[in-house]
Design a protein around this motif. Structure first.
Motif, PDB file in Angstrom:
ATOM      1  N   TYR A   1      -8.489  11.862  -2.819  1.00  0.00           N
ATOM      2  CA  TYR A   1      -7.272  12.666  -2.689  1.00  0.00           C
ATOM      3  C   TYR A   1      -7.238  13.756  -3.755  1.00  0.00           C
ATOM      4  O   TYR A   1      -7.501  13.479  -4.940  1.00  0.00           O
ATOM      5  CB  TYR A   1      -6.025  11.796  -2.836  1.00  0.00           C
TER       6      TYR A   1
ATOM      7  N   HIS B   1       1.964  12.143  -5.392  1.00  0.00           N
ATOM      8  CA  HIS B   1       0.894  11.370  -6.038  1.00  0.00           C
ATOM      9  C   HIS B   1       1.097  11.269  -7.556  1.00  0.00           C
ATOM     10  O   HIS B   1       1.010  12.273  -8.261  1.00  0.00           O
ATOM     11  CB  HIS B   1      -0.438  12.062  -5.723  1.00  0.00           C
TER      12      HIS B   1
ATOM     13  N   HIS C   1       0.818  -1.221   0.000  1.00  0.00           N
ATOM     14  CA  HIS C   1       0.000   0.000   0.000  1.00  0.00           C
ATOM     15  C   HIS C   1       0.852   1.271   0.000  1.00  0.00           C
ATOM     16  O   HIS C   1       1.627   1.508   0.930  1.00  0.00           O
ATOM     17  CB  HIS C   1      -0.942  -0.019   1.202  1.00  0.00           C
TER      18      HIS C   1
ATOM     19  N   ARG D   1      -2.276  13.002  -1.715  1.00  0.00           N
ATOM     20  CA  ARG D   1      -1.158  12.125  -1.324  1.00  0.00           C
ATOM     21  C   ARG D   1       0.166  12.787  -1.727  1.00  0.00           C
ATOM     22  O   ARG D   1       0.249  13.362  -2.822  1.00  0.00           O
ATOM     23  CB  ARG D   1      -1.334  10.791  -2.048  1.00  0.00           C
TER      24      ARG D   1
ATOM     25  N   ASN E   1      -3.368  -1.397 -11.718  1.00  0.00           N
ATOM     26  CA  ASN E   1      -4.189  -1.558 -10.501  1.00  0.00           C
ATOM     27  C   ASN E   1      -5.228  -2.664 -10.658  1.00  0.00           C
ATOM     28  O   ASN E   1      -5.971  -2.680 -11.633  1.00  0.00           O
ATOM     29  CB  ASN E   1      -4.945  -0.260 -10.203  1.00  0.00           C
TER      30      ASN E   1
ATOM     31  N   ASN F   1     -10.005   8.867 -10.768  1.00  0.00           N
ATOM     32  CA  ASN F   1     -10.514   8.379  -9.474  1.00  0.00           C
ATOM     33  C   ASN F   1     -11.931   8.853  -9.201  1.00  0.00           C
ATOM     34  O   ASN F   1     -12.779   8.082  -8.732  1.00  0.00           O
ATOM     35  CB  ASN F   1      -9.593   8.847  -8.341  1.00  0.00           C
TER      36      ASN F   1
ATOM     37  N   GLU G   1      -8.190  -0.914   2.495  1.00  0.00           N
ATOM     38  CA  GLU G   1      -7.406   0.315   2.630  1.00  0.00           C
ATOM     39  C   GLU G   1      -7.205   0.921   1.249  1.00  0.00           C
ATOM     40  O   GLU G   1      -6.870   2.080   1.115  1.00  0.00           O
ATOM     41  CB  GLU G   1      -6.029   0.010   3.246  1.00  0.00           C
ATOM     42  N   LYS G   2      -7.397   0.095   0.204  1.00  0.00           N
ATOM     43  CA  LYS G   2      -7.207   0.548  -1.173  1.00  0.00           C
ATOM     44  C   LYS G   2      -8.500   1.207  -1.665  1.00  0.00           C
ATOM     45  O   LYS G   2      -9.579   0.935  -1.145  1.00  0.00           O
ATOM     46  CB  LYS G   2      -6.852  -0.630  -2.080  1.00  0.00           C
ATOM     47  N   LEU G   3      -8.370   2.044  -2.696  1.00  0.00           N
ATOM     48  CA  LEU G   3      -9.479   2.928  -3.080  1.00  0.00           C
ATOM     49  C   LEU G   3     -10.842   2.232  -3.224  1.00  0.00           C
ATOM     50  O   LEU G   3     -11.816   2.641  -2.598  1.00  0.00           O
ATOM     51  CB  LEU G   3      -9.135   3.663  -4.386  1.00  0.00           C
TER      52      LEU G   3
ATOM     53  N   GLU H   1       3.836   0.627 -11.318  1.00  0.00           N
ATOM     54  CA  GLU H   1       4.239   1.862 -10.637  1.00  0.00           C
ATOM     55  C   GLU H   1       5.752   2.082 -10.692  1.00  0.00           C
ATOM     56  O   GLU H   1       6.233   3.185 -10.454  1.00  0.00           O
ATOM     57  CB  GLU H   1       3.706   1.871  -9.190  1.00  0.00           C
TER      58      GLU H   1
ATOM     59  N   ARG I   1      -6.048   5.862 -13.003  1.00  0.00           N
ATOM     60  CA  ARG I   1      -5.520   4.514 -12.822  1.00  0.00           C
ATOM     61  C   ARG I   1      -6.138   3.615 -13.884  1.00  0.00           C
ATOM     62  O   ARG I   1      -7.253   3.861 -14.358  1.00  0.00           O
ATOM     63  CB  ARG I   1      -5.845   3.975 -11.409  1.00  0.00           C
TER      64      ARG I   1
ATOM     65  N   PRO J   1     -12.978   9.309   1.176  1.00  0.00           N
ATOM     66  CA  PRO J   1     -11.913  10.291   0.923  1.00  0.00           C
ATOM     67  C   PRO J   1     -11.379  10.209  -0.499  1.00  0.00           C
ATOM     68  O   PRO J   1     -10.949   9.154  -0.942  1.00  0.00           O
ATOM     69  CB  PRO J   1     -10.817   9.897   1.932  1.00  0.00           C
TER      70      PRO J   1
HETATM   71  P1  TYD Z   1      -4.733   2.862  -4.250  1.00  0.00           P
HETATM   72  O1  TYD Z   1      -5.928   1.965  -4.260  1.00  0.00           O
HETATM   73  O2  TYD Z   1      -4.052   3.145  -2.955  1.00  0.00           O
HETATM   74  O3  TYD Z   1      -3.713   2.276  -5.330  1.00  0.00           O
HETATM   75  P2  TYD Z   1      -2.346   2.945  -5.925  1.00  0.00           P
HETATM   76  O4  TYD Z   1      -1.935   4.066  -5.072  1.00  0.00           O
HETATM   77  O5  TYD Z   1      -1.388   1.800  -5.855  1.00  0.00           O
HETATM   78  O6  TYD Z   1      -2.691   3.349  -7.322  1.00  0.00           O
HETATM   79  O7  TYD Z   1      -5.157   4.254  -4.868  1.00  0.00           O
HETATM   80  C1  TYD Z   1      -5.749   4.347  -6.149  1.00  0.00           C
HETATM   81  C2  TYD Z   1      -5.941   5.815  -6.472  1.00  0.00           C
HETATM   82  O8  TYD Z   1      -6.937   6.348  -5.578  1.00  0.00           O
HETATM   83  C3  TYD Z   1      -4.700   6.643  -6.227  1.00  0.00           C
HETATM   84  O9  TYD Z   1      -4.661   7.676  -7.221  1.00  0.00           O
HETATM   85  C4  TYD Z   1      -4.916   7.267  -4.857  1.00  0.00           C
HETATM   86  C5  TYD Z   1      -6.416   7.424  -4.785  1.00  0.00           C
HETATM   87  N1  TYD Z   1      -7.028   7.264  -3.433  1.00  0.00           N
HETATM   88  C6  TYD Z   1      -7.985   8.199  -3.013  1.00  0.00           C
HETATM   89  O10 TYD Z   1      -8.308   9.169  -3.708  1.00  0.00           O
HETATM   90  N2  TYD Z   1      -8.567   8.003  -1.784  1.00  0.00           N
HETATM   91  C7  TYD Z   1      -8.233   6.957  -0.982  1.00  0.00           C
HETATM   92  O11 TYD Z   1      -8.782   6.851   0.153  1.00  0.00           O
HETATM   93  C8  TYD Z   1      -7.260   6.011  -1.444  1.00  0.00           C
HETATM   94  C9  TYD Z   1      -6.851   4.838  -0.580  1.00  0.00           C
HETATM   95  C10 TYD Z   1      -6.691   6.202  -2.680  1.00  0.00           C
END
Ligand code: TYD
Ligand code: NAD
Length: 351
Positions: free
Chosen positions: A214, A291, A89, A288, A186, A256, A195-197, A134, A221, A212
């Motif tokens: 970001y 990001h 993560h 993030r 992804n 996203n 914990e992932k989106l 990535e 993705r 949330p």
């Molecule tokens: P994630 O599922 O953590 O995968 P990765 O960072 O490996 O691509 O995140 C996917 C996308 O979603 C990434 O651009 C970050 C965003 N994100 C949010 O906007 N909100 C969240 O709560 C999370 C966990 C990720």
């Protein structure tokens, strides 16, 4: 002739559990060993449907422990390794980078050493490293990652995966180890830790908690259904040449915010909420750090050389995923209980 013995690492995690299930069911002539530390992200409930299969065995262990690995390889005489165990993560890697170095880099090198010590010069034994797109860094508005794209990782997670990819290639170039690497975009689907989106959003929408997003939700993705990734791993494992690399992806780019809006629509329908109700939970939060703007995978090589194609459209896959989460309450409650709670509702970004 004895059965082929395959060690799959990280088999209790999200993608690993799909790979273990596919191999156990499709290849009764293989003995599948699942080596997993069972971190917060690993859960044997992910494999409860195959846990008593005659060709399946679970081994609890840590790939950071070189001594343990050397003994394991000596005792079991594996014919191949499919390596998925990792800290996976990105947000966690920002707050705890060293854990990612330990498992993803040191753990991978330990596995390579254990395999090499046991296999010597036997080039029929294969080491397959499952990696991520990535490692290639971030794209602007156009272009796609190919197998020739230069590595340019930005997060501690992607830096650790890039490093482990380099070590795997180095063991091929230096010692002649039979290695294969795939770099995938992804994944989404069942058994994904929330914990992932996508699973986080499903879980939060269900519990009427803020979702949330970001920054402005503009990051892109390229989403692939996890069972299609498992099928790609099957094909690459069996058909790729030693030293080769394949990109895996579904030509399925989404911003996203568009993914979240689609999920909200599906959740309104499934939960019998008025249209637009779930979208009220969308909350834009601090972006993030570092990001990556956009990932997009060109998987032409895999499609043309090895004949793999993704099977599922995103809307259908997402609906299936939502159905799985809504009918697996107990799994969700279990994996989000106790120490997991701090990871699953976007806390990382609020620190
Ligand atoms: P994630 O599922 O953590 O995968 P990765 O960072 O490996 O691509 O995140 C996917 C996308 O979603 C990434 O651009 C970050 C965003 N994100 C949010 O906007 N909100 C969240 O709560 C999370 C966990 C990720
Ligand atoms: P995950 O976090 O769901 O699962 C990782 C598994 O590894 C867990 O079962 C965990 O217990 C185990 N593990 C962690 N540290 C360990 C250690 N030190 N020793 C033994 N086991 C350990 O991850 P995932 O999403 O299933 O990803 C699997 C692999 O695929 C990773 O290598 C990841 O980099 C790669 N990958 C993931 C994605 C994605 O979208 N999730 C995309 C491309 C590549």
């Amino acid at each position: 002739m004895r059965n082929k013995k395959i060690l799959i690492t990280g088999g209790a995690g999200f993608i690993g559990s799909h790979v273990v299930r596919l191999f156990v069911n499709k290849y009764p002539e293989y003995d599948i060993f699942n080596l997993d530390k069972l971190t917060y992200a690993g859960n044997l409930e992910n494999l409860k449907d195959i846990k008593n299969a005659p060709n399946y065995r679970f081994v609890k262990g840590d790939i950071v422990d070189a001594q343990f690995l050397n003994t394991l390889f000596k005792n079991y005489k594996f014919d191949a390794v499919i390596h998925l165990a990792a800290e996976s993560h990105v947000d966690r890697s920002i707050s705890e980078p060293l854990e990612f170095v330990m498992t993803n880099v040191i753990g991978t090198v330990n596995l390579l050493n254990a395999a090499r010590a046991e296999w010597k010069d036997d080039s029929t034994k294969r080491f397959y490293h499952v990696s991520t797109d990535e490692v290639y860094g971030a794209l602007g508005d156009s272009g796609m990652f190919t197998e020739e794209t230069k590595y340019d990782p930005h997060s501690p997670y992607s830096a650790s995966k890039a490093s482990s990819d380099h070590f795997v290639r180095a063991y091929h170039d230096t010692y002649g180890l039979n290695v294969v690497i795939s770099n995938c975009s992804n994944n989404y689907g069942s058994h994904h830790f929330p914990e992932k989106l996508i699973p986080l959003a499903i879980n939060n929408i269900k519990h009427n908690k803020p979702v949330p997003v970001y920054g402005k939700g503009e990051n892109v993705r390229d989403w692939l259904f996890v069972e299609d990734h498992a099928k790609a791993i099957d094909v690459i494992f069996h058909k790729a040449k030693s030293g080769d690399t394949y990109n895996v992806g579904g030509h399925n780019e989404w911003k996203n915010i568009d993914v979240i809006n689609l999920l909200c629509k599906i959740m309104d329908k499934k939960l019998g909420r008025p249209a637009g109700e779930s979208a009220k939970l969308i909350t834009f939060v601090k972006d993030r750090a570092g990001h990556d703007l956009r990932y997009a995978i060109d998987s032409t090589k895999l499609q043309e050389e090895l004949g793999w194609t993704p099977s599922l459209q995103f809307e259908e896959g997402l609906e299936r995923t939502v159905d799985w989460y809504l009918s697996n309450e107990e799994w969700l409650r279990h994996v989000t209980s106790g120490e997991y709670m701090k990871y699953y509702d976007g806390q990382y970004n609020k620190r």
